[in-house]
Design a protein around this motif. Structure first.
Motif, PDB file in Angstrom:
ATOM      1  N   LYS A 113       0.837  -1.203   0.000  1.00  0.00           N
ATOM      2  CA  LYS A 113       0.000   0.000   0.000  1.00  0.00           C
ATOM      3  C   LYS A 113       0.873   1.254   0.000  1.00  0.00           C
ATOM      4  N   LEU A 114       0.219   2.363  -0.206  1.00  0.00           N
ATOM      5  CA  LEU A 114       0.893   3.660  -0.270  1.00  0.00           C
ATOM      6  C   LEU A 114       1.682   3.943   1.003  1.00  0.00           C
ATOM      7  N   SER A 115       2.859   4.526   0.838  1.00  0.00           N
ATOM      8  CA  SER A 115       3.659   5.011   1.965  1.00  0.00           C
ATOM      9  C   SER A 115       4.319   6.318   1.554  1.00  0.00           C
ATOM     10  N   ILE A 116       4.981   6.963   2.500  1.00  0.00           N
ATOM     11  CA  ILE A 116       5.698   8.193   2.172  1.00  0.00           C
ATOM     12  C   ILE A 116       6.820   7.940   1.173  1.00  0.00           C
ATOM     13  N   ALA A 117       7.258   6.688   1.026  1.00  0.00           N
ATOM     14  CA  ALA A 117       8.261   6.374   0.004  1.00  0.00           C
ATOM     15  C   ALA A 117       7.716   6.683  -1.390  1.00  0.00           C
ATOM     16  N   ASP A 118       6.476   6.306  -1.651  1.00  0.00           N
ATOM     17  CA  ASP A 118       5.846   6.589  -2.945  1.00  0.00           C
ATOM     18  C   ASP A 118       5.704   8.088  -3.169  1.00  0.00           C
ATOM     19  N   LEU A 119       5.271   8.804  -2.127  1.00  0.00           N
ATOM     20  CA  LEU A 119       5.106  10.249  -2.237  1.00  0.00           C
ATOM     21  C   LEU A 119       6.434  10.930  -2.534  1.00  0.00           C
ATOM     22  N   ALA A 120       7.504  10.482  -1.871  1.00  0.00           N
ATOM     23  CA  ALA A 120       8.816  11.104  -2.049  1.00  0.00           C
ATOM     24  C   ALA A 120       9.341  10.917  -3.470  1.00  0.00           C
ATOM     25  N   VAL A 121       9.205   9.699  -4.006  1.00  0.00           N
ATOM     26  CA  VAL A 121       9.701   9.429  -5.356  1.00  0.00           C
ATOM     27  C   VAL A 121       8.896  10.221  -6.388  1.00  0.00           C
ATOM     28  N   MET A 122       7.572  10.160  -6.277  1.00  0.00           N
ATOM     29  CA  MET A 122       6.739  10.935  -7.196  1.00  0.00           C
ATOM     30  C   MET A 122       7.079  12.421  -7.124  1.00  0.00           C
ATOM     31  N   ASN A 123       7.230  12.936  -5.909  1.00  0.00           N
ATOM     32  CA  ASN A 123       7.449  14.368  -5.714  1.00  0.00           C
ATOM     33  C   ASN A 123       8.758  14.854  -6.318  1.00  0.00           C
ATOM     34  N   VAL A 124       9.844  14.100  -6.114  1.00  0.00           N
ATOM     35  CA  VAL A 124      11.134  14.600  -6.590  1.00  0.00           C
ATOM     36  C   VAL A 124      11.208  14.617  -8.113  1.00  0.00           C
ATOM     37  N   PHE A 125      10.649  13.595  -8.780  1.00  0.00           N
ATOM     38  CA  PHE A 125      10.692  13.595 -10.237  1.00  0.00           C
ATOM     39  C   PHE A 125       9.708  14.600 -10.834  1.00  0.00           C
ATOM     40  N   ASP A 126       8.534  14.736 -10.241  1.00  0.00           N
ATOM     41  CA  ASP A 126       7.601  15.759 -10.712  1.00  0.00           C
ATOM     42  C   ASP A 126       8.183  17.158 -10.542  1.00  0.00           C
ATOM     43  N   TYR A 127       8.955  17.324  -9.500  1.00  0.00           N
ATOM     44  CA  TYR A 127       9.583  18.614  -9.215  1.00  0.00           C
ATOM     45  C   TYR A 127      10.545  19.026 -10.323  1.00  0.00           C
ATOM     46  N   MET A 128      11.263  18.025 -10.863  1.00  0.00           N
ATOM     47  CA  MET A 128      12.264  18.300 -11.890  1.00  0.00           C
ATOM     48  C   MET A 128      11.725  18.246 -13.307  1.00  0.00           C
ATOM     49  N   ASP A 129      10.518  17.730 -13.472  1.00  0.00           N
ATOM     50  CA  ASP A 129       9.987  17.485 -14.815  1.00  0.00           C
ATOM     51  C   ASP A 129       9.975  18.732 -15.710  1.00  0.00           C
ATOM     52  N   PRO A 130       9.529  19.908 -15.209  1.00  0.00           N
ATOM     53  CA  PRO A 130       9.523  21.089 -16.081  1.00  0.00           C
ATOM     54  C   PRO A 130      10.910  21.461 -16.603  1.00  0.00           C
ATOM     55  N   LEU A 131      11.920  21.360 -15.746  1.00  0.00           N
ATOM     56  CA  LEU A 131      13.289  21.659 -16.194  1.00  0.00           C
ATOM     57  C   LEU A 131      13.726  20.667 -17.258  1.00  0.00           C
ATOM     58  N   TYR A 132      13.441  19.382 -17.016  1.00  0.00           N
ATOM     59  CA  TYR A 132      13.828  18.346 -17.963  1.00  0.00           C
ATOM     60  C   TYR A 132      13.173  18.585 -19.317  1.00  0.00           C
ATOM     61  N   GLU A 133      11.889  18.915 -19.273  1.00  0.00           N
ATOM     62  CA  GLU A 133      11.157  19.161 -20.520  1.00  0.00           C
ATOM     63  C   GLU A 133      11.697  20.382 -21.245  1.00  0.00           C
ATOM     64  N   LYS A 134      12.052  21.408 -20.500  1.00  0.00           N
ATOM     65  CA  LYS A 134      12.602  22.628 -21.091  1.00  0.00           C
ATOM     66  C   LYS A 134      13.915  22.354 -21.802  1.00  0.00           C
ATOM     67  N   VAL A 135      14.776  21.536 -21.182  1.00  0.00           N
ATOM     68  CA  VAL A 135      16.100  21.264 -21.740  1.00  0.00           C
ATOM     69  C   VAL A 135      16.059  20.203 -22.833  1.00  0.00           C
ATOM     70  N   ASN A 136      15.284  19.120 -22.601  1.00  0.00           N
ATOM     71  CA  ASN A 136      15.317  17.960 -23.500  1.00  0.00           C
ATOM     72  C   ASN A 136      14.102  17.828 -24.405  1.00  0.00           C
ATOM     73  N   GLY A 137      13.115  18.702 -24.230  1.00  0.00           N
ATOM     74  CA  GLY A 137      11.956  18.687 -25.118  1.00  0.00           C
ATOM     75  C   GLY A 137      11.006  17.540 -24.887  1.00  0.00           C
ATOM     76  N   GLN A 138      11.123  16.847 -23.768  1.00  0.00           N
ATOM     77  CA  GLN A 138      10.204  15.755 -23.447  1.00  0.00           C
ATOM     78  C   GLN A 138      10.149  15.562 -21.946  1.00  0.00           C
ATOM     79  N   SER A 139       9.103  14.902 -21.493  1.00  0.00           N
ATOM     80  CA  SER A 139       8.922  14.670 -20.061  1.00  0.00           C
ATOM     81  C   SER A 139      10.039  13.813 -19.492  1.00  0.00           C
ATOM     82  N   ILE A 140      10.320  14.013 -18.213  1.00  0.00           N
ATOM     83  CA  ILE A 140      11.324  13.221 -17.524  1.00  0.00           C
ATOM     84  C   ILE A 140      10.946  11.740 -17.498  1.00  0.00           C
TER      85      ILE A 140
END
Length: 442
Positions: A161-188
């Protein structure tokens, strides 16, 4: 926020009041906000202006935010408050083994955050661009592989079941996704469908979905990034093997916890020559690792908490465990300042950093720990915990440098914390370890 029921979250009666105070940014507070959202717990989301912070700062426990107020108790340190909420609402695994697996994920996310900070806070624009490229081209793919391996064939990072581990992983990659998309032209997530499915699964939970849709827009998304214990006897003792270099470093606090618990373990010390052959066989390409029977635990603070929970060195209840976490994370803050000075390559700047560390940083942290200790014998509760070991260990670690630079012990002007350190070191098992531990290169 809606208090909807989640099948994986237990409902707690007599709900306390919660107030989370941070800036108008995601940063170090967002993971706690996500945990509160997942739990369906109402909280006051207090967002400070810079002007308000100047007035509030002297009233905070450590001169930092976020802080988390539970009724009248104030909890500093973002990962301490996160674990408090996780324990309170069943988001931290069902047993010690699952809690340790959650800790591994949380600390691995923090390793990634450290790499992110390094690139975002670089002042030289040319070097910043190089660090961004390294982050996106090398670091992110490496961590996707690590997290995909930890996820395996499961729906959730840990357990069923859901734990803070899932929240942490989702959060850190979602946090960086806009930068990744800006630089590489696609989602992280473009080349990482397994972790995209995991992120989508987390975000599909109704309470999480509502929070993501309703949370305020912030204009400091990148600037303020997430910087993301008497002893009980346990029967059927597992076998332990702690592997690290011949140094104190990232393993010594776990060694001290073993000593305090009176637990036998194999203290394997790897030479620099042996390390290249061993490195590919480790879970994350790093040391220390702790082998418990056949299970291998990476991340020093994850293995520390595993031992602490196993042998009664982590407080008697959620409140005390949170207080222990506050101390552990505060020690880590001090460690980061120590590393900054020890690993500076420019000798002139290193000397300046050493002076700042000894003249300003250390006295500041002595005051913080003395305030946390208060009139008690132990940092938390009425008996020894890993909080005491951590505080004693960090100051003993830098004492020789203080003697060399200032001609006196680090404790010379801090009698309260010297008495505390002496109390820890007088415990027979600790005293025995300190006398017999090998001389080490660092």
């Amino acid at each position: 926020m809606c208090m909807s029921h989640l099948s994986s979250i237990r409902i707690v009666s007599n709900m306390p009041s919660y107030k989370l105070t941070y800036f108008d940014a995601r940063g170090s507070a967002e993971l706690t906000r996500l945990a509160l959202a997942a739990a369906g717990a109402d909280f006051e989301d207090d967002r400070l202006s810079r002007e308000e912070w100047a007035a509030l700062k002297p009233e905070t426990p450590q001169g930092k935010v976020p802080i988390f107020k539970v009724d009248e108790k104030v909890i500093p340190q973002s990962r301490a408050m996160l674990r408090y909420i996780a324990r309170q609402y069943g988001l931290y695994g069902k047993d010690n083994e699952e809690k340790t697996d959650v800790d591994v994920v949380i600390e691995t996310v923090q390793d990634l955050n450290d790499q992110i900070f390094r690139s975002f806070f670089e002042s030289d624009e040319k070097k910043k661009a190089e660090l961004h490229k390294e982050l996106l081209d090398k670091t992110v793919p490496t961590y996707f592989k690590i997290f995909e391996k930890l996820l395996g064939k499961k729906d959730w990072m840990v357990g069923s079941k859901l734990s803070i581990a899932d929240l942490a992983v989702m959060n850190v990659f979602d946090y960086m996704d806009p930068l990744y998309e800006k630089v590489n032209g696609q989602s992280i997530y473009a080349k990482n469908p397994v972790m995209k499915n995991h992120a989508d699964r987390v975000k599909a939970i109704q309470n999480i979905k509502e929070w993501l849709e309703e949370r305020p827009e912030t204009d400091r998304r990148y600037r303020y990034m997430s910087h993301l214990l008497s002893i009980r006897i346990v029967s059927n003792m597992p076998s332990y093997k702690l592997t690290y270099f011949n140094g104190k470093g990232g393993a010594e606090l776990t060694r001290l916890a073993f000593a305090a618990a009176g637990v036998d373990y194999e203290d394997e010390r790897v030479t620099r020559e042996d390390w290249p052959a061993l490195k590919p066989e480790t879970p994350q390409g790093k040391l220390p690792i702790l082998k418990v029977d056949e299970k291998v635990i990476p991340q020093s603070r994850a293995m520390l908490r595993y031992i602490a929970r196993q042998y009664g060195l982590y407080g008697k209840d959620n409140q005390e465990q949170t207080d222990v976490d506050v101390v552990i994370e505060t020690v880590q803050d001090l460690n980061e300042q120590i590393f900054k000075s020890f690993f500076e390559s420019d000798e002139k700047k290193k000397a300046e950093l050493h002076k700042e560390l000894l003249d300003k940083t250390v006295p500041t942290y002595f005051k913080i720990f003395e305030k946390l200790l208060g009139k008690k014998d132990w940092m938390v509760g009425s008996k020894l915990s890993i909080a005491d070991l951590a505080v004693m260990n960090v100051f003993d670690y830098i004492d020789p440098m203080c003697v060399k630079v200032n001609g006196q012990s680090i404790y010379a002007k801090n009698p309260v914390m010297k008495t505390h350190a002496d109390r820890v070191k007088e415990i027979p098992n600790i005293n025995k370890w300190l006398k017999k531990r090998p001389e080490s290169e660092f």
